[in-house]
Design a protein around this motif. Sequence first.
Motif, PDB file in Angstrom:
ATOM      1  N   LYS A  49       0.889  -1.040   0.378  1.00  0.00           N
ATOM      2  CA  LYS A  49       0.429   0.214   0.303  1.00  0.00           C
ATOM      3  C   LYS A  49       1.011   0.990  -0.464  1.00  0.00           C
ATOM      4  CE  LYS A  49      -3.686   2.669   2.108  1.00  0.00           C
ATOM      5  NZ  LYS A  49      -4.410   1.868   3.502  1.00  0.00           N
ATOM      6  N   TRP A  50       2.017   0.954   0.990  1.00  0.00           N
ATOM      7  CA  TRP A  50       3.106   2.567   0.848  1.00  0.00           C
ATOM      8  C   TRP A  50       3.361   2.431  -0.404  1.00  0.00           C
ATOM      9  CZ3 TRP A  50       7.992   4.074   0.156  1.00  0.00           C
ATOM     10  CH2 TRP A  50       8.595   5.377   0.513  1.00  0.00           C
ATOM     11  N   MET A 108      -6.447  -1.083   1.931  1.00  0.00           N
ATOM     12  CA  MET A 108      -6.355  -1.743   3.331  1.00  0.00           C
ATOM     13  C   MET A 108      -5.636  -0.771   4.777  1.00  0.00           C
ATOM     14  SD  MET A 108      -5.134  -5.841   3.110  1.00  0.00           S
ATOM     15  CE  MET A 108      -5.489  -6.494   1.214  1.00  0.00           C
ATOM     16  N   ASN A 109      -7.074  -0.935   5.432  1.00  0.00           N
ATOM     17  CA  ASN A 109      -6.327   0.485   6.708  1.00  0.00           C
ATOM     18  C   ASN A 109      -6.351  -0.566   8.335  1.00  0.00           C
ATOM     19  OD1 ASN A 109      -6.615   2.384   5.217  1.00  0.00           O
ATOM     20  ND2 ASN A 109      -8.937   2.128   5.633  1.00  0.00           N
ATOM     21  N   SER A 139       4.851  -2.976  -6.277  1.00  0.00           N
ATOM     22  CA  SER A 139       5.210  -1.899  -4.732  1.00  0.00           C
ATOM     23  C   SER A 139       5.936  -2.340  -3.297  1.00  0.00           C
ATOM     24  CB  SER A 139       3.368  -1.202  -4.456  1.00  0.00           C
ATOM     25  OG  SER A 139       2.974  -0.934  -5.726  1.00  0.00           O
ATOM     26  N   VAL A 140       5.582  -3.952  -3.572  1.00  0.00           N
ATOM     27  CA  VAL A 140       6.081  -3.721  -2.581  1.00  0.00           C
ATOM     28  C   VAL A 140       7.883  -3.950  -2.724  1.00  0.00           C
ATOM     29  CG1 VAL A 140       7.134  -6.301  -0.894  1.00  0.00           C
ATOM     30  CG2 VAL A 140       4.555  -6.076  -1.720  1.00  0.00           C
ATOM     31  N   ALA A 141       8.497  -4.255  -4.259  1.00  0.00           N
ATOM     32  CA  ALA A 141       9.656  -3.903  -4.363  1.00  0.00           C
ATOM     33  C   ALA A 141      10.460  -2.862  -4.084  1.00  0.00           C
ATOM     34  CB  ALA A 141       9.809  -4.801  -5.988  1.00  0.00           C
ATOM     35  N   ARG A 142       9.240  -2.152  -4.888  1.00  0.00           N
ATOM     36  CA  ARG A 142       9.974  -0.769  -4.962  1.00  0.00           C
ATOM     37  C   ARG A 142       9.484  -0.080  -3.611  1.00  0.00           C
ATOM     38  NH1 ARG A 142       5.066   1.408  -9.598  1.00  0.00           N
ATOM     39  NH2 ARG A 142       6.234  -0.183 -11.113  1.00  0.00           N
ATOM     40  N   GLU A 153       3.406   7.845   6.834  1.00  0.00           N
ATOM     41  CA  GLU A 153       2.584   6.665   6.069  1.00  0.00           C
ATOM     42  C   GLU A 153       3.194   5.071   6.346  1.00  0.00           C
ATOM     43  OE1 GLU A 153       0.313   7.172   2.979  1.00  0.00           O
ATOM     44  OE2 GLU A 153      -0.157   9.049   3.891  1.00  0.00           O
ATOM     45  N   LEU A 154       4.674   5.283   6.925  1.00  0.00           N
ATOM     46  CA  LEU A 154       5.343   3.195   7.182  1.00  0.00           C
ATOM     47  C   LEU A 154       4.831   3.154   8.117  1.00  0.00           C
ATOM     48  CD1 LEU A 154       8.835   4.932   5.773  1.00  0.00           C
ATOM     49  CD2 LEU A 154       7.223   2.698   4.775  1.00  0.00           C
TER      50      LEU A 154
END
Lengths: 159, 159
Positions: free
Chosen positions: A98-99, A125-126, B12-15, B88-89
């Motif tokens: 999500k980030w 997701m929150n 997005s996980v990789a980034r 936001e992390l």
Amino acid sequence: MKWDDIQEMPCSVARALSIVGDRWTLLILRDSFMGTKRFDKFQKQIGLSRHRLTDRLNKLVKYEILRKVPYQEKPRRHEYRLTRKGVELYPVLMTLAKWGDNWMAGENGPPIEYFHTACNHQMSMNLSCSECGEVINPKEVIPKVGPGLKAYSESVRSK
Amino acid sequence: MKWDDIQEMPCSVARALSIVGDRWTLLILRDSFMGTKRFDKFQKQIGLSRHRLTDRLNKLVKYEILRKVPYQEKPRRHEYRLTRKGVELYPVLMTLAKWGDNWMAGENGPPIEYFHTACNHQMSMNLSCSECGEVINPKEVIPKVGPGLKAYSESVRSK
DNA sequence: CACTTAAGTTCCATTTTAGGACTCACTAAA
DNA sequence: TTTAGTGAGTCCTAAAATGGAACTTAAGTG
């Protein structure tokens, strides 16, 4: 401080990272959640060296995050499946995703979108409170010394 | 595959991991969330070498996860504060912490406990659906190709 | 027999890291 | 006015981790 020492820290983040916090492990787990189970597939999808992959998979098996399940004899072959302990890393992967979606996606938008079959919506997701169910605002959460840290401080003091 | 290359992956996980997925960065951010702001304090709490810390802090500033805020002139000194992007992390850290609490805590229990001032309960955090608010069961979430991945596949095909 | 597949291993050159010593700009204490 | 201290680094070297390519093992295929 050596990397292995952080496992001893009285901090759950540090302890989790001691297993999962290296260059490749979370990418391996991402693929596991997407259904990848076999050595070569991991290697091609992630693009890390076979040597490293062997290492990381063995570590994940050692810590019971993946387990080796044989899928044929002659020659003996097995696949890597998530255990319960592994499946519970799902929130870690999803919050990272999500980030990444929010801050690293670029102009084309997120690479993957998520659909919730329980309510039939595309969603994100929150974090929510286990007690009241409300979405978490970090400012409303107060960390307090827990039993693990208390025990640790006492054991340090007595030395 | 070099580490820097994973930033290019359509994932997005990789980034996200390309920035926060190394040995120390998430520990630095953990301390940031606990209120640490200064170089020496990070260094003492985490125990990494000063050299590494300089590196990691600069990277976090470069990617706008922390920002340098001066707190005195003569000599000029500054502290490192979380930006919005950094704050936001929070869910990433908290989900890691929860997993660590559940699976790595040992007999003494979790080192830290969390208290939700909004509802006055000690709590843990779950993932919930942004649309229906229900707690997420991974099996009820279906990943679908999103715009970012579609654009990427097309750009690869046209080569 | 030569080729292919899955799952590793071995070797070597390159990168990254740890840890200690050193620097710089200033302040406070003796 | 030397001396010590502090915050934030930088430099250096030895040790550890990594990447990439080639090799291995135990089958199955044509």
